[in-house]
Design an enzyme around this catalytic site. Structure first.
Site, PDB file in Angstrom:
ATOM      1  N   ASP A  84       0.847  -1.201   0.000  1.00  0.00           N
ATOM      2  CA  ASP A  84       0.000   0.000   0.000  1.00  0.00           C
ATOM      3  C   ASP A  84       0.884   1.253   0.000  1.00  0.00           C
ATOM      4  OD1 ASP A  84      -2.390   1.432   0.201  1.00  0.00           O
ATOM      5  OD2 ASP A  84      -2.359   1.416   2.393  1.00  0.00           O
ATOM      6  N   GLY A 208      -9.003   5.714   1.671  1.00  0.00           N
ATOM      7  CA  GLY A 208      -9.684   6.431   2.750  1.00  0.00           C
ATOM      8  C   GLY A 208     -11.102   5.943   2.959  1.00  0.00           C
TER       9      GLY A 208
END
Ligand code: 13P
Length: 287
Positions: A84, A208
């Site tokens: 990530d 998010g």
């Protein structure tokens, strides 16, 4: 076995649902996510930030743990192990260690440098059959000490990066990592629609994923988002359940201090969070 995220995301985009990327931080997290994916028959992506990779003693340790767990728990749903927000060097290390997918986050570079570095990694990933995610328009909030402003990506730049042959593209649409502030204006669906139009079939990634209202998640999926990242929400759930266990004094009863008992409520809370997200994203039964 670990798989590239390509097939699961192509299917998700065509089927108008999203696959969850859940970030892992330790053994309990990984076990909770994998067992929930199996229980719900959902494909899943395990996200590892560079910081979490270091915390777990390096990428090779992570690969060993995840592969071992897939075998020992009898996990048969598709699982991708994905770096990530990787740096260029971090992506190379993960490829070498045996990850099946990487994200190269070049969004903080000038677009020409983002293009150049993404292109080099696309070539390596293609050769090895790995999936690769690129980012355009920094995602706001804090991720391993790097703070972005929640930009909206330029759709032409998105097309430029998508055309390099990446598997999936994270485009900033006003989303941020961590908790959303009370005055957050919401996702920019105009930006998402414009990006979607430019990049066609390319699966889009929404970072998010914590704290975005459900109707916005559903609308984002309808506009081409097929991978949604969740990290903070699992952390909050783990923390609240562990705190409740301690505040109730259960760690002081019997063998309540045993780490296997102490971490059990937090692990269950992560399972519940992952379950709710998979249901919301529509990936249940899609393995
Ligand atoms: P949250 O921490 O806001 O859930 O975001 C996770 C994420 O986007 C990881 O890349």
């Amino acid at each position: 076995m670990l798989v590239s995220a390509k097939e699961m995301l192509v299917k998700a985009k065509a089927g108008k649902y999203a696959v969850g990327q859940f970030n892992i931080n330790n053994l309990e997290w990984t076990k909770a996510i994998l067992s929930t994916a199996q229980e719900l028959s959902s494909p899943v992506i395990l996200g590892v930030s560079e910081g979490a990779g270091k915390y777990m003693c390096g990428y090779k340790t992570v690969v060993g743990m995840v592969k071992g767990m897939i075998e020992e728990l009898g996990i048969t749903v598709p699982v991708a192990l994905h770096l990530d927000h990787g740096s260029y060097e971090g992506a190379l290390k993960c490829i070498e260690a045996g990850f099946s997918s990487v994200m190269f986050d070049g969004s903080h570079y000038p677009i020409a440098e983002n293009v150049e570095k993404t292109k080099a990694l696309v070539a390596i990933c293609n050769e090895k059959g790995l999936s690769i995610e690129a980012e355009v328009g920094a995602i706001g909030g804090e991720e391993d000490g790097v703070v972005g402003n929640g930009e909206c990506a330029d759709p032409d730049e998105c097309k430029m990066i998508a055309d390099l042959g990446v598997t999936m593209l994270a485009a900033g649409i006003g989303n941020i990592h961590g908790k959303y502030p009370a005055n957050w204006p919401g996702l920019s669906f105009d930006t998402l629609a414009a990006v979607s139009e430019k990049v066609g079939d390319m699966p889009l990634v929404l970072h998010g994923g914590t704290g975005i209202p459900e109707d916005m998640i559903k609308k984002a999926i309808s506009l081409g988002v097929s991978k949604i990242n969740v990290n903070t929400e699992c952390q909050l759930a783990f923390q609240a359940a562990t705190r409740a266990y301690i505040e109730a004094g259960k760690d002081l009863q019997g063998k309540g201090f045993d780490p296997r008992k102490l971490l059990a409520p937090g692990t269950e809370a992560i399972k519940q969070t992952v379950k709710e997200k998979m249901q919301l994203f529509g990936s249940v039964g899609k393995a």
